[in-house]
Design an enzyme around this catalytic site. Structure first.
Site, PDB file in Angstrom:
ATOM      1  N   TYR A   1       0.854  -1.189   0.000  1.00  0.00           N
ATOM      2  CA  TYR A   1       0.000   0.000   0.000  1.00  0.00           C
ATOM      3  C   TYR A   1       0.883   1.230   0.000  1.00  0.00           C
ATOM      4  O   TYR A   1       1.838   1.318   0.772  1.00  0.00           O
ATOM      5  CB  TYR A   1      -0.895  -0.009   1.243  1.00  0.00           C
ATOM      6  CG  TYR A   1      -1.807   1.192   1.361  1.00  0.00           C
ATOM      7  CD1 TYR A   1      -2.867   1.373   0.473  1.00  0.00           C
ATOM      8  CD2 TYR A   1      -1.611   2.144   2.354  1.00  0.00           C
ATOM      9  CE1 TYR A   1      -3.713   2.477   0.584  1.00  0.00           C
ATOM     10  CE2 TYR A   1      -2.460   3.243   2.474  1.00  0.00           C
ATOM     11  CZ  TYR A   1      -3.497   3.407   1.591  1.00  0.00           C
ATOM     12  OH  TYR A   1      -4.331   4.493   1.703  1.00  0.00           O
TER      13      TYR A   1
ATOM     14  N   ASP B   1       9.281   2.855  -0.018  1.00  0.00           N
ATOM     15  CA  ASP B   1       8.228   3.515   0.734  1.00  0.00           C
ATOM     16  C   ASP B   1       8.412   3.131   2.203  1.00  0.00           C
ATOM     17  O   ASP B   1       8.008   2.049   2.633  1.00  0.00           O
ATOM     18  CB  ASP B   1       6.860   3.084   0.202  1.00  0.00           C
ATOM     19  CG  ASP B   1       5.715   3.785   0.936  1.00  0.00           C
ATOM     20  OD1 ASP B   1       5.997   4.492   1.932  1.00  0.00           O
ATOM     21  OD2 ASP B   1       4.561   3.617   0.525  1.00  0.00           O
TER      22      ASP B   1
ATOM     23  N   LYS C   1       4.083   9.186   8.899  1.00  0.00           N
ATOM     24  CA  LYS C   1       3.799   8.585  10.199  1.00  0.00           C
ATOM     25  C   LYS C   1       4.762   9.054  11.307  1.00  0.00           C
ATOM     26  O   LYS C   1       4.606  10.155  11.808  1.00  0.00           O
ATOM     27  CB  LYS C   1       3.712   7.063  10.062  1.00  0.00           C
ATOM     28  CG  LYS C   1       2.517   6.732   9.138  1.00  0.00           C
ATOM     29  CD  LYS C   1       2.136   5.288   8.955  1.00  0.00           C
ATOM     30  CE  LYS C   1       0.858   5.272   8.102  1.00  0.00           C
ATOM     31  NZ  LYS C   1       0.801   4.282   7.066  1.00  0.00           N
TER      32      LYS C   1
HETATM   33  C1  LIG Z   1       0.218   4.768   5.664  1.00  0.00           C
HETATM   34  C2  LIG Z   1       1.016   4.519   4.451  1.00  0.00           C
HETATM   35  C3  LIG Z   1       0.977   5.380   3.342  1.00  0.00           C
HETATM   36  C4  LIG Z   1      -0.010   6.520   3.249  1.00  0.00           C
HETATM   37  O1  LIG Z   1       0.189   7.477   4.219  1.00  0.00           O
HETATM   38  P1  LIG Z   1      -1.041   8.468   4.599  1.00  0.00           P
HETATM   39  O2  LIG Z   1      -0.427   9.430   5.534  1.00  0.00           O
HETATM   40  O3  LIG Z   1      -2.097   7.592   5.186  1.00  0.00           O
HETATM   41  O4  LIG Z   1      -1.491   9.094   3.327  1.00  0.00           O
HETATM   42  C5  LIG Z   1       1.844   5.160   2.303  1.00  0.00           C
HETATM   43  N1  LIG Z   1       2.709   4.130   2.323  1.00  0.00           N
HETATM   44  C6  LIG Z   1       2.771   3.279   3.365  1.00  0.00           C
HETATM   45  C7  LIG Z   1       3.780   2.178   3.354  1.00  0.00           C
HETATM   46  C8  LIG Z   1       1.914   3.427   4.444  1.00  0.00           C
HETATM   47  O5  LIG Z   1       1.938   2.540   5.438  1.00  0.00           O
END
Ligand SMILES: *Cc1c(COP(=O)(O)O)cnc(C)c1O
Length: 427
Positions: free
Chosen positions: A143, A238, A266
């Site tokens: 994701y 990511d 995060k």
């Molecule tokens: C949470 C997440 C996102 C998206 O971040 P948001 O702040 O919710 O838009 C993208 N990549 C990874 C790996 C994530 O866990």
């Protein structure tokens, strides 16, 4: 037990789609209605009906120090005295940028944004501009936020809802996203054999944490580095979840594979809305106003979010904290394994650092296909009982549990007992 939450939710569904502002929060996958949180402190959540929960979500990743860490709260309240947004540079942006560049060597320059979604979306725009190519490779079950390019075979809420691709993403947009299998280099090689001249980037969660936790094989990540180097595509890690989660820095500091671009979010916002993307000077200098790749944000580099992030990262510089998190998580998952085995259940528990997922399947889980063998109905039944016993796991099988710096041995004991009770109820 949930009277007030029930009333609020009944009202909320009239005003917000599904009554929530992010799908997984709706608890659909576990056959429940969501509860409304009134307060969070340390490792605990308190709902509007005054129920108390040991929290293993940590706001889905950001709160590695636990809720309402006093230093973070003091920072936010102090900084807010001087205003909440300036539309002009502030000292906190610079300080956080320096901390990130110092911690993660592949990042020489960084751009702050407001969410992980913005970070990944901007990173692929940059990769496309840098390479002059259009296609990206992503992995089934990974994701990367909700931008159009990523809503194909994605993890997190889409996986939970069984949505292969979102309506509203134009087909001629989706065709630029190629899907490979996590931990399967041959699936990536195949795509490059067919379309190497068109692939701008490979984007991957170096530790997959949005289909439940799936650990990478080192050769897989090394292989991605090799393939992208040979073909002139960029490698994007990511690290929105893994950034500062497993050690001070990214997972790239652990695995020794250095990507071209990294996305963060995060933890670096200390619980306030944030995202960031960075890489070498050469690539990052293409971003406006230095270069021509446009990307902007009214609230980007927000002083409150930057300051909360700085305080969080500084606390994470304590070398003991990651060891403590790992030991606590090991104690918990090891005891959980025993509890399951006592009931003749050989469920897989994947764990790394302060992250873990109990997969309701008896086979080892190293791929998306393994993940999909999980018994989600069993997870839902288990979840409902666990919840009644005051333990708050992510409300879906395909998410990762997080242990925080605020969890204590007593929380581990209570959690093990709650799991024991929940299993007795559902077996
Ligand atoms: C949470 C997440 C996102 C998206 O971040 P948001 O702040 O919710 O838009 C993208 N990549 C990874 C790996 C994530 O866990």
């Amino acid at each position: 037990m949930f009277d007030k939450s029930g009333q609020l939710f009944a009202e909320a569904i009239n005003y917000m789609p599904g009554g929530v502002n992010s799908p997984v929060r709706a608890f659909k996958a576990v056959g429940m209605d969501p509860i409304f949180i009134k307060k969070a402190q340390g490792a605990k959540l308190y709902d509007v009906d005054d129920n108390e929960y040991i929290d293993f979500i940590g706001s889905f990743g950001p709160l590695i120090l636990g809720h309402s860490h006093p230093d973070v709260i003091n920072t936010i309240t102090d900084v807010a005295q001087d205003g909440t947004s300036y539309g002009a540079p502030n000292i906190y942006e610079l300080e956080l940028a320096k901390l990130i560049c110092e911690a993660i060597p592949s990042i020489e320059k960084v751009r702050m944004v407001n969410s992980g979604t913005e970070a990944t979306m901007s990173a692929i725009r940059l990769a496309r501009a840098y390479t002059g190519r259009n296609k990206i490779v992503k992995f089934a079950g990974c994701y990367h936020g909700h931008a159009d390019s990523f809503l194909i075979k994605a993890g997190s809420g889409l996986l939970t809802a069984g949505i292969p691709a979102s309506p509203g993403v134009p087909a001629n947009h989706a065709e630029h996203t190629l899907i490979a299998e996590f931990n399967d280099l041959s699936s990536v090689e195949k795509l490059f054999k067919e379309q190497r001249a068109e692939i701008a980037a490979v984007i991957v969660e170096p530790v997959a944490a949005n289909m439940g936790l799936v650990l990478p094989e080192l050769e897989f990540l090394q292989g991605l580095r090799k393939i992208t180097e040979l073909t002139g595509a960029l490698l994007i890690f990511d690290e929105v979840i893994t950034g500062f989660r497993l050690k001070y820095g990214g997972f790239q500091n652990i695995c020794g594979v250095s990507p071209d671009l990294t996305t963060l979010g995060k933890i670096i916002g200390g619980g306030l809305p944030v995202g960031a993307y960075g890489g070498s000077r050469e690539i990052m200098n293409l971003i406006a106003p230095e270069g021509e790749v446009y990307q902007a944000g009214t609230l980007s580099g927000n002083p409150l979010a930057m300051a909360a992030g700085i305080t969080t990262l500084k606390l994470l510089q304590d070398p003991d904290i990651y060891d403590r998190l790992e030991v606590l998580t090991y104690l918990l998952t090891n005891r959980l394994k025993n509890v399951f085995e006592e009931k003749d259940l050989y469920y897989e528990i994947n764990t790394l650092g302060s992250m873990f997922t109990i997969f309701f399947t008896e086979q080892t889980v190293t791929s998306y296909n393994d993940v999909m063998t999980s018994d989600t109905a069993k997870y839902a039944a288990f979840y409902q009982e666990l919840f009644k016993n005051g333990v708050y796991f992510p409300p879906a099988q395909f998410e990762t549990c997080f242990v925080s710096g605020a969890h204590e041995l007593a929380d581990i004991d209570k959690t093990v007992n709650a799991v024991q009770k929940a299993l007795e109820k559902i077996l």
